[in-house]
Scaffold this motif. Structure first.
Motif, mmCIF file in Angstrom:
data_model
loop_
_atom_site.group_PDB
_atom_site.id
_atom_site.type_symbol
_atom_site.label_atom_id
_atom_site.label_comp_id
_atom_site.label_asym_id
_atom_site.label_seq_id
_atom_site.Cartn_x
_atom_site.Cartn_y
_atom_site.Cartn_z
ATOM 1 N N CYS A 108 65.829 -16.711 95.369
ATOM 2 C CA CYS A 108 67.260 -16.925 95.634
ATOM 3 C C CYS A 108 67.638 -16.396 97.009
ATOM 4 N N ALA A 109 67.010 -15.280 97.384
ATOM 5 C CA ALA A 109 67.344 -14.646 98.658
ATOM 6 C C ALA A 109 66.971 -15.511 99.855
ATOM 7 N N ILE A 110 65.960 -16.365 99.697
ATOM 8 C CA ILE A 110 65.508 -17.187 100.831
ATOM 9 C C ILE A 110 65.948 -18.647 100.696
ATOM 10 N N SER A 111 66.802 -18.939 99.724
ATOM 11 C CA SER A 111 67.297 -20.316 99.561
ATOM 12 C C SER A 111 68.143 -20.717 100.766
ATOM 13 N N THR A 112 68.017 -21.984 101.155
ATOM 14 C CA THR A 112 68.760 -22.476 102.328
ATOM 15 C C THR A 112 69.866 -23.453 101.956
ATOM 16 N N ASN A 113 69.931 -23.871 100.689
ATOM 17 C CA ASN A 113 70.988 -24.790 100.271
ATOM 18 C C ASN A 113 71.198 -24.662 98.760
ATOM 19 N N TYR A 114 72.202 -25.381 98.259
ATOM 20 C CA TYR A 114 72.554 -25.315 96.844
ATOM 21 C C TYR A 114 71.391 -25.735 95.945
ATOM 22 N N GLY A 115 70.674 -26.801 96.303
ATOM 23 C CA GLY A 115 69.582 -27.287 95.475
ATOM 24 C C GLY A 115 68.475 -26.266 95.315
ATOM 25 N N GLU A 116 68.108 -25.601 96.409
ATOM 26 C CA GLU A 116 67.063 -24.579 96.330
ATOM 27 C C GLU A 116 67.524 -23.389 95.494
ATOM 28 N N MET A 117 68.781 -23.005 95.665
ATOM 29 C CA MET A 117 69.315 -21.898 94.878
ATOM 30 C C MET A 117 69.336 -22.250 93.387
ATOM 31 N N LEU A 118 69.719 -23.476 93.064
ATOM 32 C CA LEU A 118 69.754 -23.911 91.671
ATOM 33 C C LEU A 118 68.360 -23.859 91.060
ATOM 34 N N LEU A 119 67.340 -24.283 91.822
ATOM 35 C CA LEU A 119 65.966 -24.251 91.327
ATOM 36 C C LEU A 119 65.499 -22.818 91.110
ATOM 37 N N ALA A 120 65.788 -21.955 92.080
ATOM 38 C CA ALA A 120 65.389 -20.550 91.943
ATOM 39 C C ALA A 120 66.077 -19.910 90.744
ATOM 40 N N ARG A 121 67.355 -20.208 90.562
ATOM 41 C CA ARG A 121 68.080 -19.658 89.421
ATOM 42 C C ARG A 121 67.510 -20.174 88.097
ATOM 43 N N ALA A 122 67.039 -21.405 88.086
ATOM 44 C CA ALA A 122 66.417 -21.939 86.874
ATOM 45 C C ALA A 122 65.169 -21.134 86.521
ATOM 46 N N PHE A 123 64.379 -20.749 87.541
ATOM 47 C CA PHE A 123 63.182 -19.953 87.280
ATOM 48 C C PHE A 123 63.536 -18.526 86.868
ATOM 49 N N VAL A 124 64.671 -18.014 87.329
ATOM 50 C CA VAL A 124 65.149 -16.731 86.817
ATOM 51 C C VAL A 124 65.358 -16.853 85.306
ATOM 52 N N GLY A 125 65.983 -17.951 84.882
ATOM 53 C CA GLY A 125 66.218 -18.181 83.460
ATOM 54 C C GLY A 125 64.931 -18.339 82.675
ATOM 55 N N ILE A 126 63.944 -19.025 83.250
ATOM 56 C CA ILE A 126 62.658 -19.195 82.568
ATOM 57 C C ILE A 126 62.009 -17.830 82.353
ATOM 58 N N GLY A 127 62.050 -16.990 83.375
ATOM 59 C CA GLY A 127 61.468 -15.662 83.238
ATOM 60 C C GLY A 127 62.177 -14.817 82.202
ATOM 61 N N GLU A 128 63.502 -14.964 82.116
ATOM 62 C CA GLU A 128 64.288 -14.149 81.193
ATOM 63 C C GLU A 128 64.335 -14.715 79.774
#
Length: 440
Positions: A108-128
């Motif tokens: 999330c910290a290195i995301s450059t746009n909304y789409g990348e942030m959404l993908l990173a956040r999805a993986f946060v959810g997968i981990g949790e």
């Protein structure tokens, strides 16, 4: 102490093994510590909502989706990943899950746009996804049954306290160094905790804390039983279904208010990002305290009446509905914030009683799966839709108008708990009869 029917379903740590009991509290502390990291990684986003909105010109709907996608992944994947955790080993699964959400937060910290942030956040959810169910299953397996509501409430309150830290620290870091460093700080903390947990907690030492009745034959039962038998155990009574539903729906309030309170304070009270995040964290802290107090209160009330946990859950939901419905319709000012704060104290109060009800109404051999089902209900009925639905309504009615609708969720949850209470006594009698027949 809980009623007699509940005692066979949980471990009893031998009173003479003081060293083992001490280790149990260490395990509890580290497991809650990872839960703090879980929610710090999840809720730091809310602290930087205003900054992301300005940086990428996002609508409230898109902002809400960045929060809701985490809960959605948790809701969809919690059950299958919990079953895999039972097969692969709970400790190894916990370490892998925590490592994943920490690395995804770094993404999330290195995301450059909304789409990348959404993908990173999805993986946060997968981990949790399965952490809540696996973590609480580990905790309940090494403590006495009489502490169920207290431990469940305290464990789930770790989510509130993690949210406090995520919002407060995240907001402070973001105000000084930008939103990217806020995500980076949460990721670094998670990685450190993963290493400590991996070094201290082992399956072998956990096994020493569990009673003989839960070793290893019955532990594997939940894994070996057929899917049909598992489903029957998870949904065997009306009251357990009501516990799932009521728990999920009532959590829509804290999820929505936690996500949008920084933005509410920023828009309607004119607070800058850092101050809004820190102030909003106070409401999350109040929620966490309420979870612990309400869970302990439910245990005390149920000493002489097994249906009183349900009554407590109903009372907490009605108190939340009344106070927040009034609070969000009051004019802006200190009194409004006080009323909202008192309402937030009760908004997740039914979490402890709900967890205890589920544990009492399901066999111990499938408790990980039962808590996975509870987590599924919590996320799909409450946590996942809360932020994005509030955002959708806010785009049409304004954020205040959306928050005025949110308090009706615990009113619906109270109805579910009331139905569960009416069936609880007969359901327990039927389950006790089945256990006695199976023991012959």
């Amino acid at each position: 102490m809980l009623m007699q029917h509940a005692e066979p379903t949980a471990g009893n740590v031998p009173a003479t093994q003081a060293d083992v009991r001490g280790y149990a509290w260490i395990v509890f502390a580290l497991t809650v510590g990872l839960l703090l990291s879980d929610y710090m990684s999840r809720q730091v986003l809310n602290a930087v909502f205003p900054l992301l909105k300005a940086t990428w010109s996002l609508s409230d709907t898109r902002l809400g989706s960045l929060s809701s996608v985490v809960a959605l992944m948790v809701g969809v994947l919690t059950f299958p990943l919990s079953v895999l955790a039972d097969r692969w080993g709970r400790v190894k699964s916990i370490v892998l899950m925590a490592a994943m959400w920490s690395l995804a937060t770094l993404g999330c910290a290195i995301s450059t746009n909304y789409g990348e942030m959404l993908l990173a956040r999805a993986f946060v959810g997968i981990g949790e996804a399965a952490y809540g169910s696996v973590g609480i299953a580990v905790v309940l397996s090494i403590f006495p049954a009489r502490l169920r509501s207290t431990l469940t409430g305290a464990f789930m309150a770790g989510g509130a306290f993690g949210s406090v830290l995520g919002m407060a620290l995240g907001g402070a870091v973001a105000a000084q160094m930008g939103w990217r460093m806020a995500f980076g700080a949460m990721a670094a903390l998670g990685i450190v905790l993963v290493i400590v947990y991996m070094l201290v907690v082992t399956e072998k030492r956990l096994a020493q804390l569990q009673p003989a009745s839960l070793k290893p034959k019955s532990e594997g039962l939940g894994v070996r039983m057929s899917l049909r038998a598992l489903m029957k155990g998870l949904f065997s009574t009306k009251s357990v279904v009501c516990a799932y539903v009521g728990s999920g729906i009532h959590l829509l309030v804290p999820a929505a208010v936690w996500a949008w309170m920084p933005s509410f304070l920023n828009r309607y009270y004119g607070m800058p990002t850092g101050k809004a995040a820190t102030s909003a964290a106070v409401f999350v802290l109040v929620t966490g305290l309420g979870m612990v107090v309400c869970g302990s209160l439910a245990d005390r009330l149920s000493k002489n009446g097994r249906e009183r946990k349900w009554s407590a859950a109903i009372g907490f939901c009605l108190a939340c509905f009344t106070l927040l419905a009034i609070g969000f319709r009051m004019p802006a000012g200190p009194l409004q914030l006080i009323v909202i704060g008192v309402g937030m104290f009760f908004c997740a109060g039914a979490s402890g009683p709900s967890g205890a009800m589920v544990a009492n109404l399901t066999p111990p051999s499938i408790h990980a799966s039962a808590f996975a089902t509870l987590t599924l209900a919590n996320n799909l009925l409450g946590l996942a839709p809360a932020a994005v639905l509030t955002g959708i309504i806010a785009d049409r009615l304004g954020l205040l108008g959306a928050l005025q609708i949110v308090p009706f969720a615990p009113l619906i949850a109270a109805i579910a708990f009331f139905i569960g209470k009416r069936n609880y006594a007969s359901d327990l009698e039927r389950l006790d009869t089945l256990r006695e027949e199976a023991a012959r």
